[in-house]
Enzyme design. Structure first.
Site, PDB file in Angstrom:
ATOM      1  N   CYS A 136       0.811  -1.213   0.000  1.00  0.00           N
ATOM      2  CA  CYS A 136       0.000   0.000   0.000  1.00  0.00           C
ATOM      3  C   CYS A 136       0.847   1.266   0.000  1.00  0.00           C
ATOM      4  O   CYS A 136       1.352   1.691   1.046  1.00  0.00           O
ATOM      5  CB  CYS A 136      -0.931  -0.012   1.224  1.00  0.00           C
ATOM      6  N   CYS A 139      -0.601   4.091   2.118  1.00  0.00           N
ATOM      7  CA  CYS A 139      -0.393   3.973   3.566  1.00  0.00           C
ATOM      8  C   CYS A 139       1.062   4.250   3.940  1.00  0.00           C
ATOM      9  O   CYS A 139       1.332   4.885   4.959  1.00  0.00           O
ATOM     10  CB  CYS A 139      -0.729   2.558   4.046  1.00  0.00           C
ATOM     11  N   ASP A 140       2.012   3.750   3.149  1.00  0.00           N
ATOM     12  CA  ASP A 140       3.414   3.723   3.584  1.00  0.00           C
ATOM     13  C   ASP A 140       4.359   4.604   2.779  1.00  0.00           C
ATOM     14  O   ASP A 140       5.526   4.747   3.145  1.00  0.00           O
ATOM     15  CB  ASP A 140       3.933   2.270   3.523  1.00  0.00           C
TER      16      ASP A 140
END
Ligand code: NAP
Length: 314
Positions: A136, A139-140
């Site tokens: 992701c 997300c990261d």
């Protein structure tokens, strides 16, 4: 002791499940939605959704599902955090086991989505989650400011992840096993033209390095035509090689196709081999897999469920 029998139980809170909930709630069916391990589904892990009709300037994926949830709640949808561990569809009402308790439903809509496919190469599992291997970028991605990263895959997801990562990373290697992208032309053109993205064609990953150190220190790749091995000096590996449908305890009894996706009955996109049990979204769609098509299937499933209840007594 009286046992409650639900009119409609919807499993999943992605686009398909939430759209089914909006329609079922507006039909006064008082739906119960079971929310699994990824509330909001895959859209919550995407950044900007540019192709959902009605949002000419794009919409944040997380916000889009939040809006759908709010809309479903407004019409009386109930949510419960629970995972279905077993089912019995041999009698009516249908039985759903949620770990330590059981619920009953006249109709069921399975909208369980799909999960990221992993490569299975050494180092992937050991370094997954906070150690440099992730599925992701949204997300990261921000953890990789001014670092080099690799994205694996050649579809729209890989192109999208790579483009998103250019906001943070100093360089993004896009590693694909062939010499042309599967991604839609617009995304492929954007990715290949980006100055920060370096295409690594005809190459497959063979090992994520850094297990001993506890964080990614490189990615070993093999050129499929020459067999040559090389190491990309990356600190992050973003896997975007497709998905596996989440059919869990539902298959069997529900039929699946050769790819493992739920298989609707001929002539229907959502009716399964069990009367009154429907499927919607990425768990049964390996062709389109779009937010809007998942929403469309959720809508169909809810309308079918409503008709079934009207015919069989709801
Ligand atoms: P996908 O289209 O199935 O692409 C998967 C990619 O991973 C393919 O390029 C495939 O290579 C590669 N691959 C598969 N297994 C591999 C392995 N074991 N090792 C190395 N490479 C492997 O999946 P996706 O990109 O997640 O997209 C899924 C669907 O969502 C598509 O319909 C896509 O259009 C849609 N989507 C749309 C958007 C958007 O419109 N903004 C964004 C994301 C996704 P091959 O090409 O050689 O098969």
């Amino acid at each position: 002791m009286s046992t409650t029998v639900e009119n409609v139980v919807i499993i999943g809170t992605g686009c398909a499940g939430l759209t089914a909930a909006i329609y079922a709630a507006r039909a006064n069916l008082n739906p119960l939605v079971l929310e699994g391990p990824l509330p909001g589904g895959q859209l919550t892990t995407t950044s900007e959704v540019e192709n959902f009709p009605g949002f000419p300037h794009g919409v944040d994926g997380f916000q889009l599902t939040q809006n759908m949830r709010e809309q479903a709640t407004r019409f009386g949808t109930r949510f419960e955090q629970a995972q279905v561990t077993a089912v019995d569809f041999t009698s009516l009402p249908r039985k759903l086991v949620l770990g330590d308790h059981t619920i009953f439903a006249r109709t069921v809509i399975v909208a369980t989505g799909a999960s990221p496919r992993m490569t299975g190469i050494p180092g992937e599992k050991e370094l997954y989650g906070g150690k440099g291997v992730t599925t992701c970028a949204t997300c990261d991605g921000a953890f990789y400011r001014k670092m080099e990263v690799a994205v694996l895959g050649g579809g729209d997801s890989a192109a999208e992840e790579a483009l998103f990562l250019t906001r943070f990373a100093s360089k993004v290697y896009l590693v694909h096993r062939r010499d042309s992208l599967r991604a839609s032309k617009i995304m492929a053109d954007r990715a290949t033209a980006h100055e920060k993205i370096q295409m690594v064609w005809d190459s497959v990953p063979v090992e994520v390095l850094g297990v001993k150190e506890g964080s990614v220190s490189g990615l070993k790749v093999k050129h499929v035509k020459t067999g040559a091995l090389s190491v990309l000096p990356v600190k992050g590996v973003f896997i975007a090689i497709g998905h596996i449908p989440n059919t869990g305890p539902f298959a069997p009894p529900l039929q699946v196709d050769e790819g493992g996706y739920f298989k609707p009955q001929p002539g229907s996109q959502v009716q399964t081999n069990v009367p009154g049990v429907y499927v919607a979204g990425d768990c049964s769609d390996h062709v389109f897999r779009q937010a809007i098509t998942a929403a469309g299937m959720g809508c169909q499933a809810a309308i079918e469920a409503e008709r079934w209840l009207a015919e069989h007594g709801g």
